[in-house]
Design a protein around this motif. Sequence first.
Motif, PDB file in Angstrom:
ATOM      1  N   CYS A  54      41.535  73.766 -70.463  1.00 30.85           N
ATOM      2  CA  CYS A  54      43.362  73.552 -70.596  1.00 30.85           C
ATOM      3  C   CYS A  54      43.574  73.461 -70.024  1.00 30.85           C
ATOM      4  CB  CYS A  54      43.579  74.948 -71.441  1.00 30.85           C
ATOM      5  SG  CYS A  54      45.624  74.074 -72.113  1.00 30.85           S
ATOM      6  N   LEU A  55      44.520  72.415 -69.052  1.00 35.91           N
ATOM      7  CA  LEU A  55      45.741  72.541 -68.104  1.00 35.91           C
ATOM      8  C   LEU A  55      46.720  72.869 -68.409  1.00 35.91           C
ATOM      9  CD1 LEU A  55      44.127  69.421 -66.626  1.00 35.91           C
ATOM     10  CD2 LEU A  55      43.675  71.444 -65.515  1.00 35.91           C
ATOM     11  N   VAL A  56      47.594  73.992 -68.108  1.00 34.06           N
ATOM     12  CA  VAL A  56      48.781  74.079 -67.703  1.00 34.06           C
ATOM     13  C   VAL A  56      50.305  73.662 -66.850  1.00 34.06           C
ATOM     14  CG1 VAL A  56      49.016  76.196 -69.434  1.00 34.06           C
ATOM     15  CG2 VAL A  56      48.673  76.240 -66.981  1.00 34.06           C
ATOM     16  N   ALA A  57      51.253  73.257 -66.900  1.00 31.97           N
ATOM     17  CA  ALA A  57      52.442  72.688 -66.647  1.00 31.97           C
ATOM     18  C   ALA A  57      53.224  73.832 -66.381  1.00 31.97           C
ATOM     19  CB  ALA A  57      52.971  71.456 -67.368  1.00 31.97           C
ATOM     20  N   GLU A  58      53.091  74.368 -64.955  1.00 31.07           N
ATOM     21  CA  GLU A  58      54.503  76.072 -65.107  1.00 31.07           C
ATOM     22  C   GLU A  58      55.365  75.403 -63.540  1.00 31.07           C
ATOM     23  OE1 GLU A  58      52.678  80.273 -64.953  1.00 31.07           O
ATOM     24  OE2 GLU A  58      52.658  78.942 -61.989  1.00 31.07           O
ATOM     25  N   THR A  59      56.445  75.957 -64.706  1.00 32.71           N
ATOM     26  CA  THR A  59      58.025  75.579 -63.445  1.00 32.71           C
ATOM     27  C   THR A  59      58.269  76.858 -63.446  1.00 32.71           C
ATOM     28  OG1 THR A  59      59.130  76.028 -65.643  1.00 32.71           O
ATOM     29  CG2 THR A  59      58.249  73.218 -64.568  1.00 32.71           C
ATOM     30  N   PRO A  60      59.165  76.663 -62.160  1.00 30.84           N
ATOM     31  CA  PRO A  60      60.087  78.910 -61.635  1.00 30.84           C
ATOM     32  C   PRO A  60      60.699  78.629 -62.738  1.00 30.84           C
ATOM     33  CG  PRO A  60      60.160  76.834 -60.310  1.00 30.84           C
ATOM     34  CD  PRO A  60      58.990  75.823 -61.231  1.00 30.84           C
ATOM     35  N   PRO A  61      61.460  79.425 -62.556  1.00 27.70           N
ATOM     36  CA  PRO A  61      62.820  79.807 -63.748  1.00 27.70           C
ATOM     37  C   PRO A  61      63.730  78.730 -63.351  1.00 27.70           C
ATOM     38  CG  PRO A  61      62.564  81.782 -62.336  1.00 27.70           C
ATOM     39  CD  PRO A  61      60.925  80.982 -62.379  1.00 27.70           C
ATOM     40  N   ALA A  62      64.271  78.600 -64.323  1.00 27.63           N
ATOM     41  CA  ALA A  62      66.366  78.403 -64.449  1.00 27.63           C
ATOM     42  C   ALA A  62      66.599  79.386 -64.018  1.00 27.63           C
ATOM     43  CB  ALA A  62      66.452  76.725 -65.592  1.00 27.63           C
ATOM     44  N   PRO A  63      68.107  78.052 -63.570  1.00 28.86           N
ATOM     45  CA  PRO A  63      69.173  78.840 -63.714  1.00 28.86           C
ATOM     46  C   PRO A  63      69.513  80.535 -65.051  1.00 28.86           C
ATOM     47  CG  PRO A  63      70.041  78.096 -62.243  1.00 28.86           C
ATOM     48  CD  PRO A  63      68.270  77.832 -62.959  1.00 28.86           C
ATOM     49  N   TYR A  74      50.465  71.027 -71.598  1.00 31.45           N
ATOM     50  CA  TYR A  74      49.480  71.518 -71.476  1.00 31.45           C
ATOM     51  C   TYR A  74      49.051  70.677 -71.848  1.00 31.45           C
ATOM     52  CZ  TYR A  74      49.050  72.237 -76.620  1.00 31.45           C
ATOM     53  OH  TYR A  74      48.603  71.621 -77.722  1.00 31.45           O
ATOM     54  N   GLY A  75      47.700  70.452 -71.030  1.00 33.22           N
ATOM     55  CA  GLY A  75      46.900  69.269 -71.542  1.00 33.22           C
ATOM     56  C   GLY A  75      45.586  69.765 -72.265  1.00 33.22           C
ATOM     57  N   LEU A  76      44.784  69.819 -73.331  1.00 35.81           N
ATOM     58  CA  LEU A  76      43.604  70.744 -73.780  1.00 35.81           C
ATOM     59  C   LEU A  76      42.549  69.774 -73.699  1.00 35.81           C
ATOM     60  CD1 LEU A  76      43.252  73.569 -76.262  1.00 35.81           C
ATOM     61  CD2 LEU A  76      41.608  71.421 -76.792  1.00 35.81           C
ATOM     62  N   TYR A  77      41.087  69.809 -73.340  1.00 35.70           N
ATOM     63  CA  TYR A  77      40.418  68.984 -73.034  1.00 35.70           C
ATOM     64  C   TYR A  77      39.075  69.982 -73.132  1.00 35.70           C
ATOM     65  CZ  TYR A  77      39.604  70.709 -68.267  1.00 35.70           C
ATOM     66  OH  TYR A  77      39.272  71.143 -66.918  1.00 35.70           O
ATOM     67  N   TYR A  78      38.466  68.697 -73.561  1.00 30.30           N
ATOM     68  CA  TYR A  78      36.935  69.310 -73.438  1.00 30.30           C
ATOM     69  C   TYR A  78      35.577  68.373 -73.511  1.00 30.30           C
ATOM     70  CZ  TYR A  78      37.424  67.966 -78.633  1.00 30.30           C
ATOM     71  OH  TYR A  78      38.256  67.764 -79.256  1.00 30.30           O
ATOM     72  N   ARG A  87      28.587  61.096 -70.339  1.00 24.51           N
ATOM     73  CA  ARG A  87      29.418  62.405 -69.697  1.00 24.51           C
ATOM     74  C   ARG A  87      30.935  61.786 -70.362  1.00 24.51           C
ATOM     75  NH1 ARG A  87      27.587  65.414 -64.768  1.00 24.51           N
ATOM     76  NH2 ARG A  87      25.286  66.099 -65.563  1.00 24.51           N
ATOM     77  N   SER A  88      31.593  62.508 -70.926  1.00 26.05           N
ATOM     78  CA  SER A  88      32.920  61.865 -71.432  1.00 26.05           C
ATOM     79  C   SER A  88      33.948  63.232 -71.874  1.00 26.05           C
ATOM     80  CB  SER A  88      32.886  61.381 -72.775  1.00 26.05           C
ATOM     81  OG  SER A  88      32.222  59.663 -72.946  1.00 26.05           O
ATOM     82  N   VAL A  89      35.062  62.941 -71.350  1.00 29.59           N
ATOM     83  CA  VAL A  89      35.967  64.347 -71.543  1.00 29.59           C
ATOM     84  C   VAL A  89      37.095  63.455 -72.738  1.00 29.59           C
ATOM     85  CG1 VAL A  89      38.414  65.457 -70.817  1.00 29.59           C
ATOM     86  CG2 VAL A  89      36.028  65.120 -68.971  1.00 29.59           C
ATOM     87  N   ILE A 109      49.738  65.682 -65.884  1.00 26.76           N
ATOM     88  CA  ILE A 109      48.792  66.343 -66.502  1.00 26.76           C
ATOM     89  C   ILE A 109      46.845  65.364 -67.100  1.00 26.76           C
ATOM     90  CG2 ILE A 109      47.884  67.759 -69.237  1.00 26.76           C
ATOM     91  CD1 ILE A 109      50.250  68.905 -68.950  1.00 26.76           C
ATOM     92  N   ILE A 110      47.485  64.306 -67.013  1.00 28.26           N
ATOM     93  CA  ILE A 110      46.767  62.846 -67.294  1.00 28.26           C
ATOM     94  C   ILE A 110      45.977  62.898 -66.233  1.00 28.26           C
ATOM     95  CG2 ILE A 110      46.157  60.655 -67.968  1.00 28.26           C
ATOM     96  CD1 ILE A 110      48.131  60.696 -69.907  1.00 28.26           C
ATOM     97  N   LYS A 111      46.276  63.220 -64.788  1.00 31.38           N
ATOM     98  CA  LYS A 111      45.795  62.412 -63.434  1.00 31.38           C
ATOM     99  C   LYS A 111      44.990  63.471 -63.878  1.00 31.38           C
ATOM    100  CE  LYS A 111      49.043  59.045 -61.913  1.00 31.38           C
ATOM    101  NZ  LYS A 111      50.601  58.700 -61.391  1.00 31.38           N
ATOM    102  N   LYS A 112      45.239  64.772 -63.623  1.00 27.75           N
ATOM    103  CA  LYS A 112      44.644  65.775 -63.408  1.00 27.75           C
ATOM    104  C   LYS A 112      43.094  66.095 -64.406  1.00 27.75           C
ATOM    105  CE  LYS A 112      43.446  69.879 -61.266  1.00 27.75           C
ATOM    106  NZ  LYS A 112      42.947  69.973 -59.967  1.00 27.75           N
ATOM    107  N   VAL A 113      43.201  65.625 -65.717  1.00 25.81           N
ATOM    108  CA  VAL A 113      42.108  65.261 -66.539  1.00 25.81           C
ATOM    109  C   VAL A 113      41.383  64.579 -66.146  1.00 25.81           C
ATOM    110  CG1 VAL A 113      41.589  65.074 -69.215  1.00 25.81           C
ATOM    111  CG2 VAL A 113      43.368  66.809 -68.536  1.00 25.81           C
ATOM    112  N   ALA A 114      41.601  63.049 -65.457  1.00 24.72           N
ATOM    113  CA  ALA A 114      41.169  61.942 -64.871  1.00 24.72           C
ATOM    114  C   ALA A 114      40.247  62.773 -63.837  1.00 24.72           C
ATOM    115  CB  ALA A 114      41.170  61.022 -64.687  1.00 24.72           C
ATOM    116  N   GLU A 115      40.561  63.073 -63.308  1.00 29.12           N
ATOM    117  CA  GLU A 115      39.920  63.882 -61.497  1.00 29.12           C
ATOM    118  C   GLU A 115      39.292  64.850 -61.933  1.00 29.12           C
ATOM    119  OE1 GLU A 115      42.905  66.311 -59.213  1.00 29.12           O
ATOM    120  OE2 GLU A 115      44.550  64.625 -59.411  1.00 29.12           O
TER     121      GLU A 115
END
Length: 170
Positions: A54-63, A74-78, A87-89, A109-115
């Motif tokens: 799983c990849l997660v997208a994390e941001t700093p807190p907003a005011p 998030y992006g959950l893959y296997y 081989r495939s994802v 997220i999609i680009k990171k899954v491709a990487e």
Amino acid sequence: MASVQIREAKEEDCGDILRLIRELAEYEKLSDQVKISEEALRADGFGENPLYHCLVAETPPAPGQLPGPRLVGYGLYYFIYSTWKGRSVYLEDIYVMPEYQGQGIGSKIIKKVAEVALEAGCTQFRLMVLDWNKRAVDLYKVLGAHDLTEAEGWHAFCFEGQAMKALAGR
């Protein structure tokens, strides 16, 4: 746009991942189908032989938000195997909270899954989307995906519950 970091999920993210899974299911009008627990996510994704990544997208807190980063997507893959391509994802889920959509987080997220797929020697990465989710369909096409239903006429099927038990003779 707030600074967004895409990173591998950690075991302690499972509560937030489950929150995001439930939000996605609500958006897809399928909330009643979510049966997974935080404990199952931990056991299945962070044990000796993880069944998913799983990849997660994390941001700093907003005011005005609590201190500390916030998971907003998030992006959950296997990994799967194609008898024709090797081989495939498979990207099971991708979700970005509505207030963070339109900022390129889903594309990141999609680009990171491709990487990840390329680093693992995969020849393709697959995903499915509901036919009414035009925004997602359009995004995937812009990013270079081709629609297998349109191009090749494939249909997705699922055996579960009683049908699966009947097949297994139970």
